[in-house]
Design a protein around this motif. Structure first.
Motif, PDB file in Angstrom:
ATOM      1  N   PHE A 167       0.810  -1.215   0.000  1.00  0.00           N
ATOM      2  CA  PHE A 167       0.000   0.000   0.000  1.00  0.00           C
ATOM      3  C   PHE A 167       0.846   1.269   0.000  1.00  0.00           C
ATOM      4  O   PHE A 167       0.325   2.359  -0.215  1.00  0.00           O
ATOM      5  CB  PHE A 167      -0.920   0.020   1.228  1.00  0.00           C
ATOM      6  N   MET A 223      -2.342   4.796  -5.232  1.00  0.00           N
ATOM      7  CA  MET A 223      -3.584   4.496  -4.538  1.00  0.00           C
ATOM      8  C   MET A 223      -4.725   4.235  -5.516  1.00  0.00           C
ATOM      9  O   MET A 223      -5.599   3.426  -5.255  1.00  0.00           O
ATOM     10  CB  MET A 223      -3.959   5.660  -3.621  1.00  0.00           C
ATOM     11  N   ASN A 224      -4.694   4.923  -6.641  1.00  0.00           N
ATOM     12  CA  ASN A 224      -5.760   4.788  -7.629  1.00  0.00           C
ATOM     13  C   ASN A 224      -5.690   3.418  -8.308  1.00  0.00           C
ATOM     14  O   ASN A 224      -4.625   3.022  -8.794  1.00  0.00           O
ATOM     15  CB  ASN A 224      -5.626   5.904  -8.672  1.00  0.00           C
ATOM     16  N   ARG A 228      -2.610   1.770 -10.470  1.00  0.00           N
ATOM     17  CA  ARG A 228      -1.957   0.537 -10.037  1.00  0.00           C
ATOM     18  C   ARG A 228      -1.867  -0.452 -11.205  1.00  0.00           C
ATOM     19  O   ARG A 228      -0.830  -1.073 -11.429  1.00  0.00           O
ATOM     20  CB  ARG A 228      -2.731  -0.105  -8.873  1.00  0.00           C
ATOM     21  N   ASP A 283      -0.014   9.283  -8.567  1.00  0.00           N
ATOM     22  CA  ASP A 283      -1.071   9.636  -7.614  1.00  0.00           C
ATOM     23  C   ASP A 283      -1.546  11.073  -7.833  1.00  0.00           C
ATOM     24  O   ASP A 283      -2.753  11.359  -7.789  1.00  0.00           O
ATOM     25  CB  ASP A 283      -0.552   9.468  -6.176  1.00  0.00           C
TER      26      ASP A 283
END
Length: 305
Positions: A236, A241-242, A246, A285
């Motif tokens: 993580f 994060m998207n 990823r 990000d």
């Protein structure tokens, strides 16, 4: 749970005493170094974070990518770099820019490659531990996987790294931790999508022949791409994060590996793309958040009108 599954998935292949010792040593040293350096560099409130076992996981992943005849001095050297330089100097747990285990493995490969050539045969000299304390140049041969049956490759029955060659157990372990919600699978699926599409595109003249298709399956089972996709791209901290970003990161990472495969050392081809993708995570990000903001603002204005 993730530590237990990882160790079970990867350490069973060779069933050698020194392999278990290397894994345990790497896990413990990563934890010890993290705690020591965090106390030296940060306030005491930061130290409790290391009891979430992230250090043990980094140590396990690092060790599982080593040859079975690696010296403990190499392990300590790599773990020291991964803990202090990669993890602590970037802010400690949860703040590191790149994956500590992958960066440490790439570092020792580039700095001391002669100490990482000990590839003994599976089940050979299972209780031999002399290589653990040797400072001499290690010798050995990474298996010629082209001549090994696919069944043996699938179960890691060839001379290679400690834990990245058993494709069946890698997939089983990843499926377990994915269902448990311990990792996100977007990057893995992007990574495997590229493996299944880009690799054939690069070998378009060979892939539709019997030998070419077999070489493709051998690549998937024995190169370590399953291990990297499952256990280096799911954390993580160092991945976007998207979900879409990823997936894109996994796709780019696998593409770089395919381009580098056969031209540089295998570990470099596996680890360098991960480090490159990790470096671009903040930019991805930011790009994803900017796109989201541009989509949300028109909707808000539409509702106000």
């Amino acid at each position: 749970t993730k530590i237990t599954i990882s160790c079970q998935v990867f350490s069973l292949r060779n069933l050698k005493l020194r392999n278990f010792f290397l894994i345990l040593l790497s896990m413990m040293m990563f934890f010890v170094f993290d705690v020591i350096f965090s106390r030296m560099l940060f306030n005491t409130s930061k130290n409790s974070d290391y009891y979430d076992f992230s250090s043990f996981i980094s140590g396990a992943v690092f060790a599982l990518m080593l040859p079975p005849d690696t010296s403990v001095f190499v392990v300590i050297f790599g773990v020291l770099f991964g803990s202090l330089v990669v993890k602590q100097l970037f802010g400690g747990v949860g703040s590191n820019l790149i994956n500590p285990a992958i960066a440490a493995r790439l570092f020792v490969q580039l700095v001391i490659p002669d100490a990482l050539c000990g590839f003994s045969e599976p089940y050979e000299n299972a209780f031999k531990v002399s290589s653990l304390f040797s400072v001499a140049k290690t010798t050995g041969v990474y298996a010629d996987t082209s001549s090994i049956s696919l069944t043996e490759l699938a179960f890691g029955n060839f001379s290679g790294f400690i834990g990245i060659g058993c494709g069946v157990l890698v997939v089983f372990g990843f499926a377990y931790i994915l269902l448990k919600g311990l990792v996100r699978g977007y990057a893995f699926f992007g990574y495997m999508f590229a493996i299944l599409v880009v690799y054939p595109a690069f070998h378009i003249t060979e892939i539709f022949t019997a030998l070419g298709f077999r070489a493709f399956i051998v690549f998937i089972l024995s190169s370590g791409v399953l291990f990297v996709g499952a256990f280096a791209l799911g954390d993580f901290t160092t991945m976007p994060m998207n979900p879409l970003m990823r997936f894109f990161s996994g796709l780019v990472c696998a593409t770089f590996t395919i381009i580098m495969y056969g031209k540089v050392d295998l570990i470099v081809a596996l680890c360098a793309p991960v480090v490159i993708v990790n470096f671009f995570t903040p930019s991805l990000d930011y790009f994803a958040s900017t796109l989201s903001h541009k989509e949300i603002e028109p909707k808000k204005r539409g509702r106000r009108l």
